[in-house]
Design an enzyme around this catalytic site. Sequence first.
Site: not given
Length: 825
Positions: A364, A486-488, A490
């Site tokens: 991305r 937003n990789d965080c 989860n």
Amino acid sequence: MEQQKRYGHFDDQHREYVITDPQTPWPWINYLGNEDFFSLISNTAGGYSFYKDAKFRRITRYRYNNVPMDNGGRYFYIKDGDTVWNPGWKPCKTPLDFYECRHGMSYTRITGRKNGVEASVLFFVPLKKWCEVQKLTLTNNSSETKHLKLFSFEEWCLWNAATDMENFQRNFSTGEVEIEGSTIYHKTEYRERRNHYAFYHVNTAIQGFDTDRETFVGLYNEFADPQAVMEGKPRNSHAHGWSPIASHYIEVTLAPGESKDFVFLLGYIENEQDKKFESLQVINKDKAHALIAELDTTEKVDKAFAELCEYWDALLNIYKVRTGNDKLDRMVNIWNQYQCMVTFNFSRSASFFESGVGRGMGFRDSNQDLVGFVHQIPPRARQRIIDIASTQFPDGGCYHQYQPLTKRGNNDIGGGFNDDPCWLIFGTVAYIKETGDFSILDEMVPFDNQPGSEVTLFEHLKISMDHVIKNLGPHMLPLIGRADWNDCLNLNCFSWDPNESFQTTENVSEGTKAESLMIAGLFVVTGKDYVALCKKIANGQWSMVNGQCDFADEAARMQKAVDEMIEAVKKHGWDGEWYLRAYDFYGRKIGSNECEEAKIFIESQGWCTMAEIGAEDGMVAKSLDSCKKYLECEHGMVLNNPAFTKYIYEYGEISSYPEGYKENAGIFCHNNPWVIIGECIAGRGNDAWSHYAKILPSYVEEKYQTLHKVEPYVNCQMVAGKDAFRPGEGKNSWLTGTAAWMWYTVSEFILGIKPDYDGIRIDPCLPETATDYTVSRKFRDAEYEITIHPNGAQKGVKSITLDGQPIQGTVIPYSAGKHVVEVTM
Ligand code: GLC
Ligand code: GLC
């Protein structure tokens, strides 16, 4: 506001940032190199070099998070009588009579003066060459003859930057060098599987050298006072194992007024397997000799430097604005574009916050970076798109990252980030609009780099869209997977084990209801682009050679999916004053007024307003107002509000950060432009501008040099948010999608110059205080000089003339040659 200390200033004429005090609040760095050989260099000459890949081909060693900060680099020690000093102040830190560091476009010039001697070093990587040039000029400005002892210094890294820092039981026995004349060769592991070595050369006779670190430095000394330097005596040491370095020793005599140049060269060489050796254990140095011969005089070096400057002139001549506002012009014309090139080259791999061993190129990230760069060197953008798409899987999913050296997907992190596929459309469409090159859609691109699996790039785009459609949740919104942008966030991770990574740990996805409104908005935006692209093909703008498909049907099919997504968002994604952020594993709302904390998030406001979802019902305006009300602060817009104050097992890493940092209510600069574009699309120019100016580095440099800390000439990923201990502190400078998004925002949405399939669309959105401005834009084989007369309007083009003739609509039809455009708003 209290008067802040200043560490430097912009020099727009030379396109430089001039640092006048070496003790900046954080190392202020620059990048050298544009294609294969790269270096990072701080304002005190710290940093390191690598070939293509900061993990697998690290040439010089660097220790992150060191004490003191930023120790190690390319150092010149000058011993003048009893005084030892460095042009960049460090590592000796001898007080200088004058210090200046000029960071320019792919070069850095560091100048120091002490006791009548000036040492000025120009650092750069010549175009298309695998080396860093360090041109040192020593000048005697005193009235006496100077007898100087000059020591150079570089420390070799044992290639793989990760094992270099951990496998000492082996490393201390493998180091090998060769010394030939004024060249020190680093050949560790060359005897076995490596076909590459590095060298450090100077174009003059040397009177000594060192290649063993401990012999040079001394076990109880430091870079600040190496024994050999302090005693003025090189040891002529040969490294066998331990830690190889390269140091030349040169005795220099300078009459009053005399000046001498020394060209130092840090080079990298690859040899063919059968030409590795000259004789047993003696490396074949032919290519090194040839490279040295290309750069062994001041004249040759100056010529290479002039070529580099011309290269940047050409790149920065493609889009140029004159608004009369220096702070805006310098960001648009120089630094924002420069940072875009750097992020394009490095993705998120190597900075002073990214160790170069952790992450490769993000799927991305690289697609977004492309948008900041595609106007400059389209062929490289084209290649990047193909490389990225080659890491996709047949079901449209993809590796989250790949290594630049091998171009292979990174197994450590794998895939499953459900926003990833959409970005391929984002990047590809930007490329075609810039170039008009539809042929890229016909390129045959493999899956997971497997030969024989090739399908057209168009097919890759199609399965990207389908990947979203095939992964919808109970509200017909996109399932989030491992995470979205937003990789965080989860939502399927559920981790109580501090030893596992939120990013890679096994997810519980069976039965998940975790859906993302960010992906929903992204899908609508890129889906509309995809539909438009299909229609272009259906209308005969391009006829596919390799893959056939009924493009009109395909456009209709995807339009339907987009419409359904819009309905789903309106029905299940609206919270009354703003868009929800997500649904969690159990189907509970995230980013809702009903939540205890983090009631509103920025990402879905950005993407759903860009997608104009529910604009007709006032949703867009309300969402944008809510951003101002709840997210905005003095330094920009925070990611979520209120911040999480405790760890939430169901949400993952986002709630692991203390309040105000990173993804937990930090000002994650990357996503501010999404809202700004939302504002522009809605025609709210005053609001767009005020959000934009808050994170525009040139505005920050004026206001807060000490508070902000990191480089004032580029954007950083994150500025501490309003809930943080010190709001306004910046971190993670340089490698951030913020660069491309700031560029996209200002060039296309604020200044309003948008490349389109058939020409340039003019659609500015400005603060009402804006005055007339002119953009020079090279576009394919045309060159447009576009002057905009805003007349106090925030949005809305009234009339356009092209070469004096009125045109209909807002698209200037493309035709080669020079054109003058006048736009009245
Ligand atoms: C980092 C990552 C990017 C991600 C963002 C938000 O910048 O590089 O991929 O989208 O953080 O988590
Ligand atoms: C961390 C960071 C995030 C980044 C990710 C990449 O989670 O907070 O910004 O994208 O690491 O691995």
